[in-house]
Design a protein around this motif. Sequence first.
Motif, mmCIF file in Angstrom:
data_model
loop_
_atom_site.group_PDB
_atom_site.id
_atom_site.type_symbol
_atom_site.label_atom_id
_atom_site.label_comp_id
_atom_site.label_asym_id
_atom_site.label_seq_id
_atom_site.Cartn_x
_atom_site.Cartn_y
_atom_site.Cartn_z
ATOM 1 N N THR A 694 0.772 -1.132 -0.100
ATOM 2 C CA THR A 694 0.032 0.046 -0.008
ATOM 3 C C THR A 694 0.739 1.526 -0.088
ATOM 4 O O THR A 694 0.526 2.209 -0.523
ATOM 5 N N ASP A 695 1.994 1.347 0.718
ATOM 6 C CA ASP A 695 2.947 2.261 0.608
ATOM 7 C C ASP A 695 3.637 2.470 -0.480
ATOM 8 O O ASP A 695 3.433 3.539 -0.959
ATOM 9 N N GLY A 696 3.986 1.642 -1.394
ATOM 10 C CA GLY A 696 4.187 1.630 -2.705
ATOM 11 C C GLY A 696 3.070 2.178 -3.534
ATOM 12 O O GLY A 696 3.466 2.970 -4.581
ATOM 13 N N LEU A 697 2.022 1.770 -3.481
ATOM 14 C CA LEU A 697 0.806 2.373 -4.357
ATOM 15 C C LEU A 697 0.742 3.776 -4.145
ATOM 16 O O LEU A 697 0.397 4.346 -5.109
ATOM 17 N N LEU A 698 0.902 4.183 -2.870
ATOM 18 C CA LEU A 698 0.709 5.727 -2.483
ATOM 19 C C LEU A 698 1.966 6.361 -3.439
ATOM 20 O O LEU A 698 1.556 7.382 -3.896
ATOM 21 N N ASP A 699 2.938 5.796 -3.177
ATOM 22 C CA ASP A 699 4.075 6.435 -4.207
ATOM 23 C C ASP A 699 3.653 6.617 -5.532
ATOM 24 O O ASP A 699 3.972 7.702 -6.162
ATOM 25 N N LYS A 700 3.476 5.517 -6.174
ATOM 26 C CA LYS A 700 2.929 5.344 -7.397
ATOM 27 C C LYS A 700 1.865 6.346 -7.972
ATOM 28 O O LYS A 700 1.875 7.297 -8.995
ATOM 29 N N ALA A 701 0.775 6.521 -7.040
ATOM 30 C CA ALA A 701 -0.225 7.514 -7.133
ATOM 31 C C ALA A 701 0.352 8.863 -7.162
ATOM 32 O O ALA A 701 -0.132 9.771 -7.972
ATOM 33 N N ASN A 702 1.098 9.288 -6.279
ATOM 34 C CA ASN A 702 1.783 10.615 -6.231
ATOM 35 C C ASN A 702 2.632 10.920 -7.499
ATOM 36 O O ASN A 702 2.513 12.104 -7.932
ATOM 37 N N ALA A 703 3.179 9.923 -7.985
ATOM 38 C CA ALA A 703 4.136 10.076 -9.063
ATOM 39 C C ALA A 703 3.176 10.417 -10.249
ATOM 40 O O ALA A 703 3.486 11.195 -10.953
ATOM 41 N N LEU A 704 2.173 9.649 -10.450
ATOM 42 C CA LEU A 704 1.146 9.634 -11.364
ATOM 43 C C LEU A 704 0.443 11.407 -11.406
ATOM 44 O O LEU A 704 0.427 12.038 -12.289
ATOM 45 N N LEU A 705 0.265 11.715 -10.250
ATOM 46 C CA LEU A 705 -0.418 12.870 -9.957
ATOM 47 C C LEU A 705 0.547 13.930 -10.529
ATOM 48 O O LEU A 705 0.112 14.917 -11.172
ATOM 49 N N ALA A 706 1.764 13.833 -10.016
ATOM 50 C CA ALA A 706 2.865 14.838 -10.377
ATOM 51 C C ALA A 706 2.905 14.750 -12.014
ATOM 52 O O ALA A 706 3.172 16.025 -12.472
ATOM 53 N N LEU A 707 2.830 13.819 -12.489
ATOM 54 C CA LEU A 707 2.914 13.787 -14.053
ATOM 55 C C LEU A 707 1.450 14.266 -14.777
ATOM 56 O O LEU A 707 1.559 14.080 -15.812
ATOM 57 N N ASN A 708 0.538 14.647 -13.757
ATOM 58 C CA ASN A 708 -0.937 14.926 -14.282
ATOM 59 C C ASN A 708 -1.489 13.655 -15.103
ATOM 60 O O ASN A 708 -2.271 13.770 -16.110
ATOM 61 N N ARG A 709 -1.180 12.569 -14.778
ATOM 62 C CA ARG A 709 -1.712 11.403 -15.444
ATOM 63 C C ARG A 709 -3.015 11.091 -14.410
ATOM 64 O O ARG A 709 -2.885 10.002 -13.522
ATOM 65 N N LEU A 710 -3.962 11.839 -14.250
ATOM 66 C CA LEU A 710 -4.866 11.860 -13.315
ATOM 67 C C LEU A 710 -5.834 10.626 -13.071
ATOM 68 O O LEU A 710 -6.041 9.952 -12.130
ATOM 69 N N ASP A 711 -6.204 10.210 -14.320
ATOM 70 C CA ASP A 711 -6.891 8.776 -14.463
ATOM 71 C C ASP A 711 -6.220 7.712 -13.911
ATOM 72 O O ASP A 711 -6.869 6.887 -12.901
ATOM 73 N N GLU A 712 -5.131 7.495 -14.110
ATOM 74 C CA GLU A 712 -4.163 6.494 -13.778
ATOM 75 C C GLU A 712 -3.853 6.651 -12.171
ATOM 76 O O GLU A 712 -3.919 5.553 -11.551
ATOM 77 N N ALA A 713 -3.791 7.840 -11.803
ATOM 78 C CA ALA A 713 -3.444 8.212 -10.380
ATOM 79 C C ALA A 713 -4.616 7.825 -9.587
ATOM 80 O O ALA A 713 -4.251 7.133 -8.701
ATOM 81 N N LEU A 714 -5.914 7.950 -10.089
ATOM 82 C CA LEU A 714 -7.190 7.730 -9.156
ATOM 83 C C LEU A 714 -7.432 6.362 -9.136
ATOM 84 O O LEU A 714 -7.556 5.931 -8.151
#
Length: 808
Positions: A694-714
């Motif tokens: 879950t910690d890794g998924l949080l990091d991945k979501a934040n990375a995708l958010l930073a790249l503005n890949r919002l659907d993937e991040a969500l």
Amino acid sequence: MAKDVKSAMLRAVVTIRTVLCLLASGTVLAQEPPPRAEPVDPALRADPGQDFYQHGRNLYEAAKQINDLDQRIAGFERAIDVFSRYLNQFPNHPNSEAALWYLGDSYYKSGRVDDAKRCYNNLLRNNPKGKYASAAAFMLAVDHFNNRQYALAAPLFERMAASAQTAPERQRALFHAGFSYELHGRTRDAMDYYRKVIDDADKPNAFLEKSQLYLGRLLSRAEKLDEALPLLDKVVMSRSTPDLRGPAAIEAGAIAAKQGNAELSDKYLKLVLNTAGFEEYRPDAQIAMMKTRFDRKQYSEVVQIFRQSAEKAQGEQEALRLMIAARSYMQMEKNVEALELFREVEKMMLPNNSFAFEANYLRLLCFYRIEGRHVPEQVDAFLQLYRKNRPRDPKIHTALLMKAETLMSDKKPDEAAKVYNEIEASLLSKENRKGYLFNRASCQLLSEDPQGAIRSLSEFIDNYPDDKRSASARLQRAGAYRDSGEPTKALADYDKLRGQETEPEFRALAMLESADICKQENKLEEMITRYRAFLEAFPRSTEARKAKANYWLAWGLVKTNKVKDAIAPAEAARKLDAKIYGKNAGTLLALANWTLQNPDAVCTEVDRAIEESNVASLPDQLISWAAMQAFSSNRFDQAARFYSLVSDAENPRATPKEVWRNYGKALLAAGKAEAALPAINNALELEENEGWKTDGLLDKANALLALNRLDEALKVAEECQVMRPQGRVNAGIRITKGDILMKKNSPSEAVNEYVAVVVFLADEDRLLKPEVLWKLEQALKKKGDNVDADKYRAERERKYPDWKPASA
């Protein structure tokens, strides 16, 4: 004229084919006869195609009976013409398959092999299950086999087996498929086909024992001795011919010897030696018995077996038989008897043969042992034969040693010195290197013989202690002791030089060289003392010498766990001679500071190692530790740079998951979201613990958010929430999800995520609580709920008056 030339060419082709098919040893196969044909002259029927076909058959059969080669070829050409026209006019006639076979065979027998192969291939392609398919496959296979195209022959033998009409035909094809694979080097496939022959239930099986022998041999080569021996035993005990039983018994005897069963080994080998019909294989059996005794150092038994049989082998096998016996005589110190056998080997083999070379050398050694007066002449004759083509063979240089020793015994030191200059000591055996030492320094130093030099130099030092060259002689003797593996004596000489009123150069060399010996002998404390003494005694020595002393002093201090004291000399070595000692000194400094837990110094050395392409000398644990220290100090770029050194993107599973996890976090914290994603994904791929996942998924979501890949991040954030994360990961994923929803212009949904975090987090969390209160305030404002926004703003300002948003 043209017709005569054509006939001559065809005759040559047929002759070559005939010779190939008559070659022995099983590597050439003869043609397979076609399926049984119908009568040559059946009663005439109202069937033009049958008549046409029968006419071709008559010509074919007639051609086979002709003895004259030219006339026979002409007869097959007439059959070719008829069969070709028949197939053109009646392609679907019932006899078309047979006609294609006879056309191919006519081509083959007239020397037109390529045309024949075309017909056979057509047969296999158009009638793969026809009664001629097996014969066609065999003909093609034989052609490839006889041309050593084993990779092409094997599949065709397989096809022959698949379409075989009878069990003997199938067994033959299976065996030759295996044999082809064996010759091609595909041992596993060969074994499989030999096993298929062995497992074939149809009897009789003409290839059973042969397959058992061949499979047993392959298993023996593969060291599967327990599996090989029963197969070979079946062949030995069978009623098959001696050409199978003999080799099987010899192979079985060798296997039993390897297994340590001498009695069983002798049983097999004596069967060959004592059984009528096995005469051809008796020398091989005798050799096998002799070799087993020789390997067990039972030299008198080797000689006894050698004398028991008068049967001789052929070629190199006979040379091997004589060599084993002769070497046994040598071990028994019966050099005269050995010498005579070696002479026999020389006579029967060409000079360039390895057996001849070995025999000549060992005969020379026997002669040297018996009497050495004529050894120089014998060595010269040996060298004239072999030195040009074997300049670095140890036997050449050992022969030179025999000559030099003889010359020294004859009191011819000058001639001996010339011979010693031709010898490369590294090519001599350990025992012969002892004989390489003499008592004259002039001779021994020229021939690079440390023991001989020691004797000569010792005489010089003992007899002329006041000579101005005495110190130089002692220094050279110390080096000779060192080179000959006598460090204690070398240190004694060096210490005398250190204590004498000798020239500074000799004293300096004595200190450095003696320290080196202590290093090689792992006497590290004594090494440290000597290098320190050198640095104190010669502060104005050359930078190269001081750099060397400082480096090895630092190295010794690290090795003896005095790491704090090692830092200064390591830095001095790097400063004095960075080209030679810079990288190694850097490694020592990194290790020392790591041991001392100096994070900034370790990070500095790792960065320097990267710049100097020396990072491979640092252990991964040190680099990982430095990376963690850099991360803890918020030097995220540096941490990421270090983690990149201990990760393997091409083989992610070779890298610990913790490294991937921290690498991803460092890149993410450094603002390198795109680069962080592969590391985060690798960590997730390796992670099994749900909490860390879950910690890794949080990091991945934040990375995708930073790249503005919002659907993937969500999607990732929701995947994380489904796993019911705990603690700060739960808070973090909700905040991230809220941030995503805010960017997607869904403030109402974002509010729900932020509120859950506000409720969850304790007021004491002064890092995350004020931030989420501020995010909730912004979401409420965007939603249009200014009342609640003001309420949460007031709460934030009351509880955390000094907190400011990062964007402020």
